[in-house]
Write a protein that holds these residues in place. Structure first.
Motif, mmCIF file in Angstrom:
data_model
loop_
_atom_site.group_PDB
_atom_site.id
_atom_site.type_symbol
_atom_site.label_atom_id
_atom_site.label_comp_id
_atom_site.label_asym_id
_atom_site.label_seq_id
_atom_site.Cartn_x
_atom_site.Cartn_y
_atom_site.Cartn_z
ATOM 1 N N THR A 1 0.846 -1.193 0.000
ATOM 2 C CA THR A 1 0.000 0.000 0.000
ATOM 3 C C THR A 1 0.882 1.244 0.000
ATOM 4 O OG1 THR A 1 -1.627 -1.217 1.314
ATOM 5 C CG2 THR A 1 -1.876 1.177 1.218
ATOM 6 N N PRO A 2 0.571 2.247 -0.823
ATOM 7 C CA PRO A 2 1.373 3.488 -0.822
ATOM 8 C C PRO A 2 1.384 4.142 0.559
ATOM 9 C CG PRO A 2 -0.087 3.418 -2.725
ATOM 10 C CD PRO A 2 -0.486 2.273 -1.844
ATOM 11 N N VAL A 3 2.508 4.721 0.928
ATOM 12 C CA VAL A 3 2.661 5.320 2.252
ATOM 13 C C VAL A 3 1.623 6.406 2.499
ATOM 14 C CG1 VAL A 3 4.213 6.631 3.749
ATOM 15 C CG2 VAL A 3 5.121 4.778 2.350
ATOM 16 N N ARG A 4 1.293 7.195 1.472
ATOM 17 C CA ARG A 4 0.340 8.289 1.656
ATOM 18 C C ARG A 4 -1.030 7.757 2.095
ATOM 19 N NH1 ARG A 4 -2.906 8.455 -2.743
ATOM 20 N NH2 ARG A 4 -2.183 7.415 -4.635
ATOM 21 N N LEU A 5 -1.388 6.554 1.635
ATOM 22 C CA LEU A 5 -2.649 5.944 2.061
ATOM 23 C C LEU A 5 -2.538 5.385 3.480
ATOM 24 C CD1 LEU A 5 -3.879 4.080 -1.168
ATOM 25 C CD2 LEU A 5 -4.652 6.275 -0.235
ATOM 26 N N LEU A 6 -1.357 4.877 3.819
ATOM 27 C CA LEU A 6 -1.147 4.342 5.163
ATOM 28 C C LEU A 6 -1.307 5.433 6.221
ATOM 29 C CD1 LEU A 6 1.969 2.030 4.585
ATOM 30 C CD2 LEU A 6 -0.431 1.348 4.722
ATOM 31 N N LEU A 7 -0.864 6.637 5.884
ATOM 32 C CA LEU A 7 -0.902 7.737 6.854
ATOM 33 C C LEU A 7 -2.316 8.261 7.098
ATOM 34 C CD1 LEU A 7 2.308 9.724 5.825
ATOM 35 C CD2 LEU A 7 2.031 8.083 7.682
ATOM 36 N N VAL B 1 -11.403 -0.708 9.784
ATOM 37 C CA VAL B 1 -10.086 -0.476 9.176
ATOM 38 C C VAL B 1 -9.895 -1.454 8.023
ATOM 39 C CG1 VAL B 1 -7.589 -0.590 9.556
ATOM 40 C CG2 VAL B 1 -9.077 0.375 11.322
ATOM 41 N N SER B 2 -9.529 -0.953 6.868
ATOM 42 C CA SER B 2 -9.359 -1.827 5.699
ATOM 43 C C SER B 2 -8.107 -2.683 5.844
ATOM 44 C CB SER B 2 -9.270 -0.997 4.417
ATOM 45 O OG SER B 2 -8.077 -0.239 4.401
ATOM 46 N N ARG B 3 -8.139 -3.865 5.220
ATOM 47 C CA ARG B 3 -7.027 -4.820 5.327
ATOM 48 C C ARG B 3 -5.710 -4.219 4.831
ATOM 49 N NH1 ARG B 3 -7.016 -10.349 6.007
ATOM 50 N NH2 ARG B 3 -9.277 -10.467 5.748
ATOM 51 N N SER B 4 -5.766 -3.309 3.872
ATOM 52 C CA SER B 4 -4.549 -2.753 3.270
ATOM 53 C C SER B 4 -3.752 -1.880 4.244
ATOM 54 C CB SER B 4 -4.893 -1.935 2.023
ATOM 55 O OG SER B 4 -5.735 -0.841 2.361
ATOM 56 N N VAL B 5 -4.418 -1.366 5.294
ATOM 57 C CA VAL B 5 -3.717 -0.520 6.268
ATOM 58 C C VAL B 5 -3.774 -1.132 7.671
ATOM 59 C CG1 VAL B 5 -4.089 1.603 4.961
ATOM 60 C CG2 VAL B 5 -5.765 0.932 6.680
ATOM 61 N N ASN B 6 -4.063 -2.431 7.747
ATOM 62 C CA ASN B 6 -4.219 -3.117 9.033
ATOM 63 C C ASN B 6 -3.020 -2.941 9.950
ATOM 64 O OD1 ASN B 6 -6.614 -4.252 9.739
ATOM 65 N ND2 ASN B 6 -6.213 -6.260 8.855
ATOM 66 N N SER B 7 -1.835 -3.233 9.436
ATOM 67 C CA SER B 7 -0.624 -3.184 10.257
ATOM 68 C C SER B 7 -0.330 -1.770 10.734
ATOM 69 C CB SER B 7 0.583 -3.724 9.469
ATOM 70 O OG SER B 7 0.377 -5.064 9.104
ATOM 71 N N THR B 8 -0.501 -0.801 9.848
ATOM 72 C CA THR B 8 -0.256 0.594 10.222
ATOM 73 C C THR B 8 -1.221 1.041 11.307
ATOM 74 O OG1 THR B 8 0.512 1.061 7.974
ATOM 75 C CG2 THR B 8 -0.058 2.951 9.350
ATOM 76 N N ALA B 9 -2.503 0.689 11.140
ATOM 77 C CA ALA B 9 -3.506 1.043 12.140
ATOM 78 C C ALA B 9 -3.214 0.378 13.474
ATOM 79 C CB ALA B 9 -4.895 0.652 11.646
ATOM 80 N N MET B 10 -2.859 -0.911 13.424
ATOM 81 C CA MET B 10 -2.523 -1.626 14.660
ATOM 82 C C MET B 10 -1.262 -1.045 15.283
ATOM 83 S SD MET B 10 -3.516 -4.049 16.714
ATOM 84 C CE MET B 10 -4.574 -5.186 15.817
ATOM 85 N N GLY B 11 -0.314 -0.650 14.451
ATOM 86 C CA GLY B 11 0.912 -0.035 14.957
ATOM 87 C C GLY B 11 0.636 1.273 15.662
ATOM 88 N N LEU B 12 -0.241 2.098 15.076
ATOM 89 C CA LEU B 12 -0.605 3.367 15.702
ATOM 90 C C LEU B 12 -1.339 3.121 17.011
ATOM 91 C CD1 LEU B 12 -0.780 6.443 15.633
ATOM 92 C CD2 LEU B 12 -2.877 6.222 14.256
ATOM 93 N N PHE B 13 -2.279 2.180 17.001
ATOM 94 C CA PHE B 13 -3.031 1.827 18.211
ATOM 95 C C PHE B 13 -2.080 1.397 19.330
ATOM 96 C CE2 PHE B 13 -5.103 -1.595 20.693
ATOM 97 C CZ PHE B 13 -6.155 -0.882 21.256
ATOM 98 N N GLN B 14 -1.159 0.506 19.002
ATOM 99 C CA GLN B 14 -0.243 -0.020 20.022
ATOM 100 C C GLN B 14 0.791 1.016 20.459
ATOM 101 O OE1 GLN B 14 1.363 -3.766 18.669
ATOM 102 N NE2 GLN B 14 -0.626 -4.776 18.679
ATOM 103 N N ALA B 15 1.201 1.883 19.541
ATOM 104 C CA ALA B 15 2.147 2.939 19.910
ATOM 105 C C ALA B 15 1.514 3.909 20.897
ATOM 106 C CB ALA B 15 2.609 3.687 18.661
ATOM 107 N N ILE B 16 0.229 4.213 20.690
ATOM 108 C CA ILE B 16 -0.456 5.143 21.591
ATOM 109 C C ILE B 16 -0.608 4.548 22.978
ATOM 110 C CG2 ILE B 16 -2.676 6.284 22.046
ATOM 111 C CD1 ILE B 16 -2.899 6.753 19.013
ATOM 112 N N TYR B 17 -1.045 3.288 23.070
ATOM 113 C CA TYR B 17 -1.197 2.738 24.421
ATOM 114 C C TYR B 17 0.144 2.443 25.087
ATOM 115 C CZ TYR B 17 -0.946 -2.367 23.133
ATOM 116 O OH TYR B 17 -0.567 -3.623 22.725
ATOM 117 N N ALA B 18 1.204 2.321 24.291
ATOM 118 C CA ALA B 18 2.541 2.160 24.873
ATOM 119 C C ALA B 18 2.977 3.414 25.630
ATOM 120 C CB ALA B 18 3.559 1.825 23.779
ATOM 121 N N ILE B 19 2.409 4.575 25.267
ATOM 122 C CA ILE B 19 2.693 5.807 26.009
ATOM 123 C C ILE B 19 2.261 5.631 27.459
ATOM 124 C CG2 ILE B 19 2.142 8.269 26.230
ATOM 125 C CD1 ILE B 19 1.693 8.323 23.189
#
Length: 386
Positions: free
Chosen positions: A190-196, A321-339
């Motif tokens: 997936t293009p980075v611009r869509l991931l963001l 959340v669409s499958r194409s950005v699953n990892s990015t979304a999960m990464g953002l979710f986990q990064a936030i709760y890691a705070i």
């Protein structure tokens, strides 16, 4: 479908070994560090170090996982890092050794994104909540077995022996992870611009913030300073381990309930609200306990928080959340709760030094009530839940 199910079972087994390696030393980490005269402030930093490395890595790793679509590599790396972290603890048994070990463990936990996303890909979208509860149940089962081992063996083998068990489990997880395969052909990157675009997902950000509070309180209490309170009430090493066992067993049971039809009889809103209120009660009552037996009973409450609340927060955050950005979304979710996993233990250590541990727990209780109220307000306004 049967082939896909077998592949998902292998991943669940790896998850159990992975979290065993990550948590077998946890029940005795704080008492051990206090015993070798590490300050309360430093213990807070050591606990927070586990979260800070996750915060730094999880979002970039999520983007990389979506671009490369190679979750197996990240899972193998994460498993290997769990072993490396405890190798450091075996050879450097002081506060600095545990600080470095926790940083490496945080790097390992940052790969949890790939565990979650790969496992969810074995199931249709309609079963996402059930699948989430299953993998979190395996997560909790690994921790339960870890706590059981340390409870039975710590008094006989000590911290070094417990860390050796962590190394062995990490090596086994790595070996099993090498045999992983994917449920389908790899998707196009997936293009980075869509991931963001995940940054504009208000629902994801909102439930990540609630998870930040839940995970921060868990890391500050059940995983660390509650054990200090129990030890201060005269508990033996076995009782400290038993306390963690009760917490983890209830986590496993409630995660199982969360994936069952029984849980669906009550709406998610009820479970989320009630869980935060119970978590607040836990924070208020634990420092007031005059006997460690009372705290043993209270350990069921964070089990509800981990087994049901965190499962539902994760599922709600990823809904839509669409499958194409699953990892990015999960990464953002986990990064936030890691705070929360980073800041809360540090703040509790600081407040304990300046005021008292009871005061620090009261602050955490107030934050849990705030989370419950915030969620109720969001339900009425539907500002972020649509």
């Amino acid at each position: 479908m049967k082939k896909t199910t077998k592949k998902s079972y292998l991943l669940l087994i790896i998850v159990i070994f992975f979290w065993y390696a990550q948590y077998v030393y946890i029940p005795f980490q704080t008492p051990y560090l206090i015993g070798i005269h590490v300050s309360v402030n430093m213990i807070g930093i050591i606990m927070g170090a586990y979260g800070i490395s996750q915060f730094i890595l999880r979002f970039p790793m999520g983007i990389l996982a979506d671009i490369k679509q190679r979750h197996k590599i990240f899972i193998v790396t994460g498993c290997a890092l769990t072993a490396l972290a405890s190798i450091v603890r075996v050879f450097f048994t002081d506060g600095m050794g545990f600080l470095v070990g926790n940083i490496i463990s945080g790097f390992a936990s940052a790969t949890w994104i790939s565990f979650m996303v790969l496992f969810l890909s074995f199931y249709p979208k309609s079963q996402r909540t059930v699948a989430t509860c299953r993998i979190i149940m395996a997560n909790n089962l690994g921790m339960f077995l870890a706590f059981l081992s340390s409870t039975l063996l710590f008094e006989y083998g000590g911290m070094v022996f417990i860390c050796v068990l962590s190394v062995i489990s990490g090596v086994v997880a790595t070996g099993l992870a090498l045999g992983l395969s994917y449920p389908h052909k790899l998707a196009k990157p997936t293009p980075v611009r869509l991931l963001l675009t995940v940054f504009s997902n208000r629902k994801l950000l909102f439930f990540a913030f609630l998870a930040l509070i839940q995970q921060g309180i868990q890391m500050s209490t059940t995983m660390s300073f509650t054990n200090q309170i129990i030890k201060g009430l005269g508990a033996s090493a076995f009782v400290i381990g038993l306390s963690s066992l009760i917490y983890m067993l209830s986590s496993v049971c409630f995660a199982k309930i969360g994936s069952s039809p029984l849980c669906n009889k009550f709406c998610k809103a009820t479970w989320i609200t009630l869980s935060f209120v119970l978590l607040a009660a836990y924070c208020f009552f634990v420092p007031m306990a005059t006997t460690f037996w009372l705290i043993l009973g209270l350990q069921i409450i964070p089990g509800i928080s981990t087994g049901i609340l965190f499962s539902f927060l994760t599922a709600e955050a990823m809904q839509g959340v669409s499958r194409s950005v699953n990892s990015t979304a999960m990464g953002l979710f986990q990064a936030i709760y890691a705070i929360g996993m980073t800041l809360f233990p540090i703040v509790v250590g600081y407040l304990s030094k300046i005021y008292s541990l009871g005061f620090a727990y009261a602050v955490l209780g107030g934050i849990a009530l705030f989370a419950s109220g915030l969620y109720l307000v969001s339900l009425k306004t539907s500002a972020v839940l649509d």
